[in-house]
Design a protein around this motif. Structure first.
Motif, PDB file in Angstrom:
ATOM      1  N   VAL A  20      67.921 -82.521  39.196  1.00 44.50           N
ATOM      2  CA  VAL A  20      66.936 -83.208  40.033  1.00 44.50           C
ATOM      3  C   VAL A  20      67.628 -84.042  41.107  1.00 44.50           C
ATOM      4  CG1 VAL A  20      65.073 -84.911  40.028  1.00 44.50           C
ATOM      5  CG2 VAL A  20      65.198 -83.195  38.209  1.00 44.50           C
ATOM      6  N   VAL A  21      68.649 -84.789  40.711  1.00 46.91           N
ATOM      7  CA  VAL A  21      69.395 -85.614  41.666  1.00 46.91           C
ATOM      8  C   VAL A  21      70.086 -84.722  42.698  1.00 46.91           C
ATOM      9  CG1 VAL A  21      71.347 -87.210  41.912  1.00 46.91           C
ATOM     10  CG2 VAL A  21      69.676 -87.541  40.094  1.00 46.91           C
ATOM     11  N   GLY A  22      70.664 -83.622  42.255  1.00 49.26           N
ATOM     12  CA  GLY A  22      71.322 -82.695  43.180  1.00 49.26           C
ATOM     13  C   GLY A  22      70.342 -82.091  44.171  1.00 49.26           C
ATOM     14  N   PHE A  23      69.168 -81.730  43.712  1.00 50.92           N
ATOM     15  CA  PHE A  23      68.161 -81.169  44.609  1.00 50.92           C
ATOM     16  C   PHE A  23      67.702 -82.196  45.643  1.00 50.92           C
ATOM     17  CE2 PHE A  23      63.710 -80.536  45.736  1.00 50.92           C
ATOM     18  CZ  PHE A  23      63.802 -79.302  46.361  1.00 50.92           C
ATOM     19  N   VAL A  24      67.455 -83.414  45.195  1.00 51.64           N
ATOM     20  CA  VAL A  24      67.007 -84.473  46.116  1.00 51.64           C
ATOM     21  C   VAL A  24      68.082 -84.751  47.162  1.00 51.64           C
ATOM     22  CG1 VAL A  24      66.411 -86.921  46.261  1.00 51.64           C
ATOM     23  CG2 VAL A  24      65.380 -85.496  44.492  1.00 51.64           C
ATOM     24  N   LEU A  25      69.334 -84.824  46.749  1.00 45.88           N
ATOM     25  CA  LEU A  25      70.426 -85.061  47.701  1.00 45.88           C
ATOM     26  C   LEU A  25      70.572 -83.905  48.687  1.00 45.88           C
ATOM     27  CD1 LEU A  25      73.156 -86.676  45.423  1.00 45.88           C
ATOM     28  CD2 LEU A  25      71.759 -87.784  47.182  1.00 45.88           C
TER      29      LEU A  25
END
Length: 65
Positions: free
Chosen positions: A5-10
């Motif tokens: 999730v964090v990777g996608f948002v970044l």
């Protein structure tokens, strides 16, 4: 899972930042229906349709001579 999730948002934030800084016309407001564009398209297709038979018959007439 939280790493995905964090990777996608970044990645999404980076992509939007790059697209906006590159001068691209980014519009996040959704689908637009431009009334003016629909009137210009038939004129362009009429010009193409008028020139298509002449262009298609040129090789045929050159071959028959």
């Amino acid at each position: 899972m939280w790493k995905l999730v964090v990777g996608f948002v970044l990645f999404a934030a980076l992509a939007l930042f790059i697209l906006m800084k590159s001068g691209g016309d980014i519009d996040m407001s959704g689908e637009k229906h431009d009334v003016g564009a629909s009137h210009a398209e038939p004129a362009a297709s009429a010009v193409l349709a008028a020139s298509a038979p002449a262009a298609a018959s040129a090789p045929a007439s050159a071959a028959s001579q």
